[in-house]
Design an enzyme around this catalytic site. Structure first.
Site, mmCIF file in Angstrom:
data_model
loop_
_atom_site.group_PDB
_atom_site.id
_atom_site.type_symbol
_atom_site.label_atom_id
_atom_site.label_comp_id
_atom_site.label_asym_id
_atom_site.label_seq_id
_atom_site.Cartn_x
_atom_site.Cartn_y
_atom_site.Cartn_z
ATOM 1 N N GLU A 250 10.273 1.369 10.354
ATOM 2 C CA GLU A 250 11.351 2.339 10.129
ATOM 3 C C GLU A 250 10.696 3.702 10.236
ATOM 4 O O GLU A 250 9.929 4.105 9.360
ATOM 5 C CB GLU A 250 11.990 2.112 8.753
ATOM 6 C CG GLU A 250 13.409 2.633 8.654
ATOM 7 C CD GLU A 250 13.469 4.085 8.264
ATOM 8 O OE1 GLU A 250 13.642 4.931 9.175
ATOM 9 O OE2 GLU A 250 13.324 4.388 7.079
ATOM 10 N N GLU B 226 10.160 16.096 14.846
ATOM 11 C CA GLU B 226 10.565 15.951 13.447
ATOM 12 C C GLU B 226 9.743 16.889 12.560
ATOM 13 O O GLU B 226 8.524 16.801 12.505
ATOM 14 C CB GLU B 226 10.368 14.495 12.988
ATOM 15 C CG GLU B 226 10.929 14.240 11.603
ATOM 16 C CD GLU B 226 10.791 12.791 11.180
ATOM 17 O OE1 GLU B 226 11.733 12.267 10.576
ATOM 18 O OE2 GLU B 226 9.735 12.184 11.470
ATOM 19 N N CYS C 146 14.099 10.554 6.545
ATOM 20 C CA CYS C 146 14.042 10.207 7.963
ATOM 21 C C CYS C 146 15.394 10.375 8.636
ATOM 22 O O CYS C 146 15.464 10.592 9.847
ATOM 23 C CB CYS C 146 13.512 8.787 8.135
ATOM 24 S SG CYS C 146 14.316 7.570 7.094
ATOM 25 N N LYS D 35 0.879 -1.170 0.000
ATOM 26 C CA LYS D 35 0.000 0.000 0.000
ATOM 27 C C LYS D 35 0.916 1.220 0.000
ATOM 28 O O LYS D 35 1.458 1.610 1.016
ATOM 29 C CB LYS D 35 -0.903 0.007 1.235
ATOM 30 C CG LYS D 35 -2.225 0.797 1.043
ATOM 31 C CD LYS D 35 -2.055 2.287 0.786
ATOM 32 C CE LYS D 35 -1.677 3.034 2.048
ATOM 33 N NZ LYS D 35 -1.601 4.534 1.791
#
Length: 498
Positions: A257, A390, A291, A182
Site C-alpha cells: 500500500e 508526493e 497516502c 517492524k
C-alpha cells in the site's frame, strides 16, 4: 521499563510473548514532534533480533495451541482483543499523539473505531473456506482448502501506526497466520502498547512479535528472511519497489500500500461549500500526511474562484498548536525530515512558477515543534513536480478545468492511482467519473470515508493487493486443491486404453 543514561524510558522488542532487549544492546531515541525533543528510546533491532522473532513466529504457527484452534476460537480471541483496545483507548491515543503529532481528539475518534476492524475479522474468521468443484468424472471428488500462508512480515509507517498495522494484523490472525511487525523507527510506542494486549486477550506467545529498529537494519532483514512467507508493507513507492524486488527474488508473497497524488474534482453543479470543506479535509487534516491526501484540486472554471476562496478562507483559520490541546485543529508534522521535505517542495513550487495564495511558511510562537502552515498553490499544471510527486504535507495545488473529459485527463495524468474525490449533484456524471478515474478508491461528495468492510488499495504506482473487506482474505491465504477417488474400483493400468 528500564531507563537509559539520559533518563528516558526504554521500550524493548516483543518476541515470543516476552520483552526482549536488542542483541546489539543499542537503542535509539524517538522524538515528540510538538517539542522536537526525545521522549523514549526503542530497541535498535538487527538481523539477529529479526531471526529470533521469525523463529518465534514459526514455532507459534506450528504450535497446536494456535494451529489447533478452530476458526471460531480465533475469532473469539480477535473480538477480545478489540474489546481490550477499546478499554485502553485513551492510553493508546495519547501514545500515538506524542509519537507522531496527531491530534489527540482525532486519535480518540480513531481508537473508537479501531476495535471494529478486529470485530469484523473476528466474524469473518470462520467464514473462510474452500469450495467443492464439479469434475468430468462423477467418481472423483474435488474440493479446495484455503489455508494460512504462514509467517507474515508486516512493515508499517509512522503516519497512522495503529490503524495501518491493524489492517494487516486483523486479517492475518483471522486466517491463522503468525506475524512479525517492524514498525517505523519514528513511531513504535503505540504499537508496543497494542501488542501487550495480545497476551491479555489469550493469544499464544509468538503469534505476534514486534521488532523495532530502522529500515536498513531490521526492516531489510525481515524482508530478506527465508522464514517469512509473505511481506505486507505500507509506505513510500520507492521503498515498496525495493521490497517487491527482494521478496520477488525468493518468491515470497507481497502486498504493498504505497503513495498517492489524489485528485479532488469539483464540478460547476456541486455544493461549493461542501466541496471546499471536502478539499480542506482531504489535504489539511493530519497535515496532509496520509497516502490518500487529496493534494491536487481541480476546480471547474465556473466555480474556481468561489471554491478557491472558501478553501483559502477556512485553511487560513486552521488553528495550529499542541496536539494534546482539544482546541488545536492541526498539529506538527511527524518528523523533522518531513518538515525539511515540505520546505524543499514549496521552494520547488515557487521555482516552477506556482503562485502561493496561502502559507509557504512556518508559524511563529510554537516553540521547537515541527509545524508548517497550510499552503495553497495556484497557477500550476501537471508538468510541475509539486503536481506529480508526493509531498506528504499540507500543500495543495489548484488547477482549472473546462469539462468532464479534461477533468479525467488531468486526474489520470500521474503515476499514482490510490484515491480520488468527485463533487457533483449529477448522478450520471458521478458514475461516469467513478468508472473513468484510474484509482482504487473514488469518493463522491465526501472524502476519506473508510471501513473495514470495504477494500482499500491502489492502481499503478500506488501498490499491489488490497486491504480490508473480503478481498484481503486472499492476501493472507493460499489455496490447495484436493482430489479424492470415491470409486471402489482399483486404479486402472495407465498403459491400457479404455
Amino acid at each position: 521499563m528500564p531507563t537509559s543514561a539520559t533518563n528516558l524510558p526504554r521500550h524493548q522488542h516483543h518476541i515470543g510473548g516476552e520483552q526482549v532487549a536488542p542483541e546489539s544492546g543499542e537503542y535509539f531515541p524517538s522524538f515528540n514532534p510538538a517539542t522536537g525533543r526525545p521522549w523514549y528510546e526503542a530497541a535498535d533491532g538487527n538481523a539477529a533480533d529479526v531471526d529470533r522473532a521469525v523463529r518465534a513466529a514459526r514455532t507459534a504457527f506450528e504450535d497446536p495451541r494456535w494451529r489447533g484452534l478452530t476458526a471460531t476460537r480465533r475469532g473469539r480471541l480477535l473480538r477480545r482483543l478489540g474489546d481490550l483496545i477499546g478499554e485502553h483507548a485513551e492510553e493508546l491515543a495519547r501514545r500515538e499523539s506524542l509519537d507522531n503529532g496527531k491530534l489527540l481528539r482525532e486519535m480518540r475518534g480513531q481508537l473508537a473505531v479501531l476495535p471494529e476492524y478486529y470485530y469484523y475479522f473476528a466474524g469473518i474468521a470462520d467464514k473462510v473456506g474452500g469450495e467443492v468443484l464439479h469434475t468430468m468424472d462423477p467418481a472423483i471428488f474435488n474440493y479446495t482448502r484455503r489455508e494460512p500462508v504462514g509467517v507474515v512480515g508486516a512493515i508499517t509507517p509512522w503516519n497512522s501506526p495503529l490503524l495501518l498495522t491493524s489492517m494487516k494484523l486483523a486479517p492475518a490472525l483471522a486466517t491463522g497466520n503468525t506475524v512479525v511487525v517492524k514498525p517505523s523507527e519514528h513511531t513504535s510506542a503505540s504499537l508496543l502498547g497494542l501488542v501487550a494486549l495480545l497476551d491479555e486477550a489469550g493469544f499464544p506467545p509468538g503469534v505476534v512479535n514486534v521488532v523495532t529498529g530502522h529500515g536498513r537494519g531490521a526492516g531489510a532483514a525481515l524482508v530478506e528472511h527465508p522464514g517469512v512467507d509473505k511481506v505486507a508493507f505500507t509506505g513510500s513507492t520507492e521503498t515498496g519497489r525495493a521490497i517487491a524486488g527482494i521478496a520477488g527474488s525468493r518468491l515470497a508473497r507481497v502486498s504493498l500500500e504505497l503513495g498517492g497524488k489524489s485528485p479532488n474534482i469539483v464540478f460547476a453543479d456541486a455544493d461549493p461549500r461542501s466541496a471546499a470543506m471536502g478539499i480542506v479535509a482531504g489535504i489539511f487534516a493530519a497535515g496532509g500526511q496520509t497516502c490518500v491526501a487529496g493534494s491536487r484540486a481541480f476546480l471547474h472554471e465556473d466555480v474556481h474562484d468561489e471554491v478557491l476562496s472558501l478553501v483559502t478562507e477556512r485553511a487560513a483559520a486552521i488553528r495550529l498548536g499542541d496536539p494534546l490541546d482539544d482546541a488545536t485543529e492541526l498539529g506538527p508534522l511527524a518528523l523533522r525530515e518531513q518538515l525539511e521535505k515540505v520546505r524543499h517542495y514549496v521552494g520547488i513550487g515557487l521555482e516552477e512558477g506556482g503562485k502561493v495564495v496561502l502559507g509557504a511558511a512556518e508559524p511563529e510562537g510554537l516553540g521547537d515543534g515541527w509545524y508548517y502552515q497550510p499552503t495553497i498553490f495556484t497557477e500550476t499544471d501537471n508538468t510541475m513536480r509539486i503536481c506529480q510527486e508526493e509531498i506528504f504535507g499540507p500543500v495543495l495545488t489548484v488547477m482549472r478545468f473546462r469539462d468532464e473529459e479534461e477533468a479525467v485527463a488531468l486526474a489520470n495524468a500521474t503515476s499514482y492511482g490510490l484515491a480520488a474525490g468527485v463533487w457533483t449533484r449529477d448522478l450520471a456524471r458521478a458514475h461516469r467519473m467513478a468508472a473513468a478515474i484510474d484509482a482504487g478508491t473514488v469518493w463522491v461528495n465526501t472524502y476519506r470515508a473508510m471501513s473495514p468492510l470495504s477494500p482499500l488499495g491502489g492502481f499503478k504506482q500506488s501498490g499491489l493487493g488490497k486491504e480490508n473487506g473480503p478481498e484481503v482474505i486472499h492476501e493472507y491465504t493460499r489455496v490447495k486443491s484436493v482430489w479424492i477417488n470415491t470409486s471402489d474400483e482399483p486404479m486402472a493400468d495407465p498403459f491400457v486404453m479404455r
